[in-house]
Design a protein around this motif. Structure first.
Motif, PDB file in Angstrom:
ATOM      1  N   HIS A   1     -17.877   1.899   9.467  1.00  0.00           N
ATOM      2  CA  HIS A   1     -16.953   1.834   8.347  1.00  0.00           C
ATOM      3  C   HIS A   1     -16.379   0.420   8.268  1.00  0.00           C
TER       4      HIS A   1
ATOM      5  N   ARG B   1     -15.709   5.532  -0.981  1.00  0.00           N
ATOM      6  CA  ARG B   1     -14.366   5.925  -1.430  1.00  0.00           C
ATOM      7  C   ARG B   1     -13.292   4.970  -0.931  1.00  0.00           C
ATOM      8  N   ASP B   2     -13.511   4.375   0.230  1.00  0.00           N
ATOM      9  CA  ASP B   2     -12.520   3.464   0.826  1.00  0.00           C
ATOM     10  C   ASP B   2     -13.292   2.416   1.617  1.00  0.00           C
TER      11      ASP B   2
ATOM     12  N   ARG C   1      -9.627   9.332   2.238  1.00  0.00           N
ATOM     13  CA  ARG C   1      -9.439   7.881   2.351  1.00  0.00           C
ATOM     14  C   ARG C   1      -8.408   7.600   3.449  1.00  0.00           C
TER      15      ARG C   1
ATOM     16  N   LYS D   1      -4.988  -2.049   5.197  1.00  0.00           N
ATOM     17  CA  LYS D   1      -3.838  -1.835   4.319  1.00  0.00           C
ATOM     18  C   LYS D   1      -2.543  -2.357   4.922  1.00  0.00           C
TER      19      LYS D   1
ATOM     20  N   ASN E   1      -3.045   9.881   1.785  1.00  0.00           N
ATOM     21  CA  ASN E   1      -4.336  10.440   1.400  1.00  0.00           C
ATOM     22  C   ASN E   1      -4.719  11.632   2.269  1.00  0.00           C
TER      23      ASN E   1
ATOM     24  N   ARG F   1     -13.798  -1.817   5.898  1.00  0.00           N
ATOM     25  CA  ARG F   1     -12.806  -1.649   4.837  1.00  0.00           C
ATOM     26  C   ARG F   1     -11.723  -2.709   4.938  1.00  0.00           C
TER      27      ARG F   1
ATOM     28  N   HIS G   1       0.257   6.349  -5.469  1.00  0.00           N
ATOM     29  CA  HIS G   1      -0.049   5.023  -6.009  1.00  0.00           C
ATOM     30  C   HIS G   1       0.731   4.768  -7.294  1.00  0.00           C
TER      31      HIS G   1
ATOM     32  N   SER H   1       0.859  -1.176   0.000  1.00  0.00           N
ATOM     33  CA  SER H   1       0.000   0.000   0.000  1.00  0.00           C
ATOM     34  C   SER H   1       0.895   1.226   0.000  1.00  0.00           C
TER      35      SER H   1
ATOM     36  N   ASN I   1      -9.365  11.176   8.326  1.00  0.00           N
ATOM     37  CA  ASN I   1      -9.822  10.133   7.412  1.00  0.00           C
ATOM     38  C   ASN I   1     -11.254   9.689   7.723  1.00  0.00           C
TER      39      ASN I   1
END
Length: 456
Positions: free
Chosen positions: A419, A406-407, A309, A424, A314, A421, A119, A8, A287
């Motif tokens: 949330h 978005r994430d 994110r 990472k 980010n 997700r 990225h 990541s 975030n």
């Protein structure tokens, strides 16, 4: 990648002896060096037992590509980022797996500004890495000839440079007058030497535990309340004004009140935000997984909040876009642009002490006056190849909810949110649920868990 590595913008990490081997680390370092316009690289690390193995592998990769390496030794990750600027380097590498358990390690990679790679930059490195695996001639890695091999020099000014930058961003005189008594747990990590020096510069009397970089982590290294029992006992018995705990690379902070109560790591960014907005109004960036208390606090100061994110890269990108005066993440990471665009536990300590000094109140009183929410943070183990399907199936079941995708998937309700997700940094799915009451948070959390189906 076809290796057991987690990739990541926060780094390339894995378990030592499986994903992280000398061969892999050296080749990754060489691939990174190949992308640099200016081949001067700052190198630092935390204190894990695999540090020396990884350090020598990184050095081999960088030297083989003709880099000039500035070795700053054991130091916090934000020290590496600051020294990239100071040394006018083309980039930097921190050898650290941050909060991951001791058998993990990683390379955190930085650009010429001391910021995490984009990225696209990371993809370019991985492409070069894969090319080097498939060709005898080592593909895209640009190795140096014998006469152009790189060199290593040690740099010993790092702590002074880092501390001075932080002091310039604080009301040092205000803090020094209070003569705070501080308990500190450095988890035998990268903050073990520099953080006591920093606190003494602020005229604090300190009692520090777990400050031997040669010893193993004394408890799980993530700075969350469940891992702070030793520090809590020390604060409670020693009549300290506060206790502070760092993770192994000292970019994240957790707090213990004068009564020995370990606070959620969300409190670090909450307290730091108040300290900054009291001095200067402006945008705040956090975030998607950070407590809603930030929105309430910013609103009280008439300031906007923007959410990004997950990941330091980010958050920093959004902070620059919105010219934020403070930012960070609910994991204990505070980013204060006056010092540097990096999560830094010592910056967080300084801002919190500044707020305590200015208010004249005990830490527990300050915390009690803030908006309070109940936040549940859990995770379920999930193989990387199954994460995408799990989230897609869950999204389909949540069609009637207001979502931010978005994430991962964030459910946004009137006074609560959840949330879900992909982690990472670990082979896991993270689940967070926050509400004004404990019951409300539990109900929302259970609502999510009941809908999750693990793919075959």
């Amino acid at each position: 990648m076809d290796l057991p590595l987690i990739v990541s913008t926060s780094g390339i990490r894995g378990i030592v002896g499986e994903g992280i081997t000398p061969e892999v680390v050296s080749r990754l370092a060489a691939s990174y060096a190949t992308t640099l316009r200016h081949r001067r690289v700052v190198l630092g690390s935390d204190t894990r037992p695999s540090r020396e193995m990884c350090r020598h592998a990184v050095l081999a990769g960088l030297i083989s590509t003709g880099c000039e390496i500035i070795d700053i030794g054991i130091c916090p990750t934000p020290s590496v980022q600051i020294m990239v600027d100071k040394c006018e380097a083309g980039g930097g590498i921190a050898i650290t797996a941050s909060h991951n358990p001791v058998h993990w390690n990683a390379l955190k990679l930085f650009n010429e500004n001391g910021l995490f790679l984009s990225h696209n930059q990371l993809e370019r490195i991985l492409n070069i890495y894969h090319q080097s695996l498939s060709r005898v001639t080592e593909g895209g890695i640009k190795r140096a000839s014998f006469s152009r091999l790189g060199k290593v020099r040690e740099e010993h000014s790092t702590f002074d440079v880092h501390i001075e930058k932080i002091l310039q961003g604080l009301n040092v005189g205000l803090i020094r007058k209070k003569k705070f008594r501080i308990a500190l747990d450095c988890v035998n990590g990268a903050g073990s030497i520099i953080t006591p020096i920093f606190l003494r510069e602020l005229n604090c009397t300190i009692t520090a535990i777990n400050t031997n970089p040669r010893e193993d982590f004394p408890h799980p290294p993530e700075p969350s309340p469940k891992n702070l029992q030793q520090l809590s006992s020390l604060v409670r018995e020693g009549r300290f004004d506060a206790g502070f705990a760092q993770d192994p690379d000292a970019d994240r902070l957790a707090i213990v009140t004068e009564g020995g109560i370990a606070l959620s790591e969300e409190c670090s960014i909450v307290l730091a935000t108040i300290a900054v907005l009291e001095e200067k109004r402006g945008a705040v960036v956090v975030n998607l997984s950070t407590t809603r208390a930030i929105d309430d606090i910013a609103a009280a100061f008439g300031c906007p909040v923007f959410r990004s994110r997950i990941g330091e890269r980010n958050v920093v990108t959004a902070m620059k876009r919105h010219r934020a005066v403070i930012g960070g993440e609910g994991s204990g990471g505070v980013i204060y642009p006056r010092v540097h665009y990096a999560r830094d536990s010592m910056v967080a300590i300084g801002l919190i002490l500044q707020h305590m000094a200015g208010s004249g109140r005990k830490l527990s009183e300050i915390v009690a006056s803030h908006p309070r929410y109940h936040l549940i943070k859990q995770y379920i183990l999930c193989a990387p190849e199954k994460k995408e399907k799990l989230l897609a199936d869950l999204k389909e079941q949540l069609k009637g909810e207001r979502l931010d995708v978005r994430d991962g998937i964030k459910i946004i309700r009137k006074d609560s949110w959840a949330h879900i997700r992909s982690s990472k940094t670990e082979p896991a799915i993270r689940i967070l649920a926050e509400a004004p009451t404990k019951r409300g948070a539990n109900e929302l959390f259970n609502f999510i868990v009941d809908k999750i189906e693990m793919p075959d």
